[in-house]
Design an enzyme around this catalytic site. Structure first.
Site, short mmCIF file in Angstrom:
data_model
loop_
_atom_site.label_atom_id
_atom_site.label_comp_id
_atom_site.label_asym_id
_atom_site.label_seq_id
_atom_site.Cartn_x
_atom_site.Cartn_y
_atom_site.Cartn_z
CE LYS A 162 -1.90 2.09 21.14
NZ LYS A 162 -1.06 1.12 20.44
CD GLU A 197 -11.86 3.93 7.95
OE1 GLU A 197 -11.96 3.74 6.72
OE2 GLU A 197 -11.03 3.32 8.66
CG PHE A 232 2.35 2.26 10.68
CD1 PHE A 232 2.40 2.01 9.32
CD2 PHE A 232 1.36 1.64 11.44
CE1 PHE A 232 1.49 1.14 8.72
CE2 PHE A 232 0.45 0.77 10.84
CZ PHE A 232 0.52 0.53 9.47
CD GLN A 233 -2.63 2.43 10.19
OE1 GLN A 233 -3.02 2.37 11.35
NE2 GLN A 233 -3.18 1.71 9.22
CG MET A 263 -26.96 14.94 -13.99
SD MET A 263 -28.64 15.37 -14.51
CE MET A 263 -29.51 15.40 -12.94
#
Lengths: 585, 173
Positions: free
Chosen positions: A165, A53, A115-116, A483
């Site tokens: 959802k 993502e 969940f999630q 760097m």
């Protein structure tokens, strides 16, 4: 308004379509399944399946920055949403318009540690310009249209919509964008006429002026860039553009003095330091530009134009502060300038240019190629020569290669240069290139990177190969976090702490495993042919150039130092910075 | 910029912020203060317009003039923020706070606490044979003095609302 009922999934796709969205970057998950089922049944909005993502958000940023249109991301709840956070902050810092849709667990489970489940709006409140949690399918269309409005109006930025959802599964009414009254969010577009007149007077009377163009001009659009160019040319004044604004004014124009700041050119920094009038349009006096604030351009009057009122007087106090859109203010300014025809002190400007030419004569970007080891500057200079004049876009990652790319690649047009400026996100380059190439399938898209950054979102090489996007990855492989090594050499007694990458993977084998054509270059004599081969080979290509591990980026203004303490090269001793605590800022 | 205050002088300012009454709006405002390192000396919030759905947040903060200017600009930048008024800077204002003050005591302590309450125009809102709860409305300074004096008598608990404020005069916000 039609009375027809649609499911949440249908409303989302309809709203995206009506907002002119042709592509979204996403990754499916449990709670977004009903939306993916609707995506499956249509072909108006194209879905690009990314590998992670965060990559999706950077891809959307690349899409947005190269097109001027908002980028769209779709992620699932929980880990999908938390993975977007770095990308969202990146877009927030660089003012990139994005709309990020995230799925959320069903409404009655919110707060139950389902969940999630994650508190996405809570987590992203400080990572977005604004965010929403949708409570009802009936609100969905309105909030999506409003999100696009907020993302693209005023100072652009990322907006997130968290959609449970049950809201995706439920049914509701659809509203067209024109039926949605955007809420009371009306950023000021037009600058105050009186202040613009004052600015003209100050600017016209200047003896040592500088026009300092920032990313706000690019965000305002191509027309704003044309107007900025027109203003620079009609005044005959020197122009510097920030890292975010490369291409807003043509780099090939003799009035361009390069980029200002920590790794900017000597001429740009000296001109900023010595000028008597600074006209800042759409830049925010970032600390990487100003260096030590108390010693920044001490003798100048400053005009600051910004669409975001909080940018004015934040770090540098403006003598004339104009709140407004860069394009609108420039348009008014040029019109009023034409009306008034103020007299410019041409003799003073001529002697100012003589001074600038002397600084330019220092040739601060020179380097010594030598015979054996490839200098990264040499590789980039050859890349410039070989892509100049073609239809090209460049993305970068973050670190030494990014600064060299900013110094050595020249941009004559806006929206061609995509780099993570504010947040400095390693792992930006590859997914951003993916987004740019999706938006411009026929153009040459080069991602200038180095192995440290490359490894941070390397999974998007798979996405690039999967969609057969002809992205060219230009890997300046120095086997070290360059760097970090440079700062350790200069400020930490050369203690190379945890920066060595020499044990990294076989990048040629890795690139080929992803489905890229891979080219290896180790000798300075092969650089040109290697780049040519990269550019002419069809499909995704990975060019691995082994470059000097010990090269440093110069010029360099140490953090916390004033501009006139610029260090030009390895042979010039670094001036000790008084306040040690300021050094690694 | 205002020239009668030196740029580095830290001053207390009271902001009145009219916001859309939506979930998370208080978090946005408070998060702005903590995220950018601004002080919150006092904070009150309540819905003030149920038809339009507006809440008003009164924030007392302190900082140099440039910090105060930044706070105002940053507040105005938030999407659900409708209006911001710096009551300290934009003109004169009325500022009030309410406190509930519980005092324990018997005999003379009861008489003394009642006399003190009279002096401060505080009301008794609860009483038992060995305690009072007083309600007092006034400036924060008055409340401080009242609570300070009650401490000598038998103060056991205090709840304060924080400051609510409004501009003086006929103009709307």
């Amino acid at each position: 308004m039609s009375k027809k009922l649609y499911t949440g999934g249908e409303i989302i796709l309809k709203a995206l379509g009506d907002q002119g969205v042709d592509v979204i970057f996403g990754y499916p998950g449990g709670v977004t399944l009903p939306l993916y089922d609707k995506i499956y049944q249509q072909n108006k909005v194209r879905h690009i399946l990314v590998g992670h993502e965060q990559g999706g958000v950077h891809a959307a940023e690349g899409y947005a920055r190269s097109t001027g249109k908002p980028g769209v991301v779709l992620a699932t709840s929980g880990p999908g949403a938390t993975n977007t956070v770095t990308g969202l902050v990146d877009a927030l810092m660089d003012s990139i318009p994005l709309v990020c849709l995230t799925g959320q667990v069903v409404s009655n489970l919110i707060g139950n540690d389902a969940f999630q489940e994650a508190d996405t709006t809570g987590i992203t409140r400080a990572a977005t310009k604004h965010n929403y949690l949708v409570h009802s399918t009936d609100d969905l269309a309105r909030l999506i249209h409003e999100a696009f409005y907020v993302a693209t109006h005023g100072r652009p930025g990322p907006v997130l919509i968290d959609i449970p959802k049950d809201v995706i599964l439920g049914t509701g009414l659809y509203l067209m964008p024109e039926d949605v009254q955007p809420r009371n969010y009306n950023p000021k577009i037009r600058g105050d006429r009186e202040k613009i007149e004052d600015a003209i007077q100050l600017l016209a009377a200047a003896k040592k002026p500088i026009i300092y163009v920032g990313g706000g001009v690019i965000n305002s659009g191509q027309k704003a860039c044309q107007l900025a160019t027109q203003l620079v040319r009609m005044t005959g004044y020197p122009c510097t553009t920030t890292l975010m604004a490369l291409g807003a004014f043509p780099a090939s124009d003799p009035q361009f003095v390069g980029m200002p700041g920590m790794h900017g050119t000597y001429e740009a920094n000296m001109a900023m330091h010595q000028c008597d009038v600074m006209f800042n349009i759409g830049a925010r006096f970032d600390d990487r530009v100003t260096g030590k604030v108390g010693s920044f351009s001490p003798g100048s009057k400053k005009i600051h134009v910004d669409i975001d009122p909080s940018s004015l007087n934040k770090t540098i106090v403006a003598d004339i502060g104009i709140i407004g859109d860069a394009g609108s203010v420039l348009e008014d300014m040029i019109r009023l300038w034409d009306e008034k025809q103020p007299t410019i002190n041409t003799a003073a400007i001529k002697s100012w240019w003589n001074e600038i030419e002397k600084w330019r004569g220092v040739r601060c970007l020179s380097y010594d190629q030598g015979e054996k080891i490839i200098k990264p500057q040499f590789a980039l200079e050859n890349l410039r020569k070989l892509i100049q004049g073609s239809d090209f876009y460049v993305t970068t990652d973050v670190g030494q290669h990014q600064m060299w790319a900013a110094q050595f690649l020249h941009f004559d047009k806006p929206n061609r240069w995509m780099t993570s400026g504010g947040l400095g996100t390693m792992g930006y380059g590859v997914p951003a290139a993916l987004g740019v190439q999706v938006a411009h399938p026929e153009s040459t898209v080069v991602c200038v990177t180095s192995e440290g950054s490359l490894m941070m979102n390397i999974q998007e090489m798979d996405t690039i190969a999967k969609y057969q996007l002809p992205v060219k990855i230009f890997n300046l492989n120095n086997k070290v976090l360059g760097m970090i090594r440079q700062w350790q050499e200069l400020f930490y007694d050369n203690h190379e702490s945890e920066c060595d990458l020499s044990g990294g993977p076989d990048f040629i084998g890795l690139a080929e495993a992803f489905g890229f054509k891979a080219i290896q270059v180790t000798d300075p004599d092969e650089v040109c042919s290697g780049i040519e081969k990269m550019l002419t080979t069809k499909g995704p290509v990975f060019l691995n150039i082994e470059v000097d591990r010990n090269e440093n980026v110069f010029p360099m203004i140490p953090a916390g130092a004033p501009h006139n303490e610029i260090v030009l090269g390895p042979n010039q001793n670094l001036k000790t910075v008084d306040d040690k605590s300021n050094v690694m800022a | 910029m205002n020239n009668d205050i030196t740029p580095n002088e830290v001053c207390e300012h009271t902001f009145s912020v009219l916001v859309d009454n939506e979930a998370g709006v208080l978090h946005r405002v408070v998060g702005l203060f903590s995220g950018r390192g601004y002080n919150i000396d006092s904070l009150t919030v309540s819905e003030v317009d149920s038809v339009e759905g507006y809440s008003k947040i009164t924030i007392v903060t302190s900082g140099t003039l440039s910090v105060i200017e930044q706070i105002r600009a940053q507040l105005e930048r938030l999407v659900p923020v409708q209006k911001v008024s710096d009551l300290t800077r934009d003109g004169r204002s009325v500022q009030r706070e309410l406190a509930l003050v519980k005092v324990q005591g018997e005999g003379d302590d009861r008489i003394n606490s009642m006399q003190l309450a009279d002096k401060f125009q505080a009301q008794v809102v609860d009483s038992t044979p060995e305690s009072f709860v007083f309600e007092i409305v006034g400036s924060s300074d008055t409340l401080d003095r009242f609570i300070g004096e009650m401490r000598h008598i038998g103060l056991v608990d205090v709840s304060r609302t924080g400051i609510v404020a409004i501009a003086r005069g006929a103009d709307e916000m």
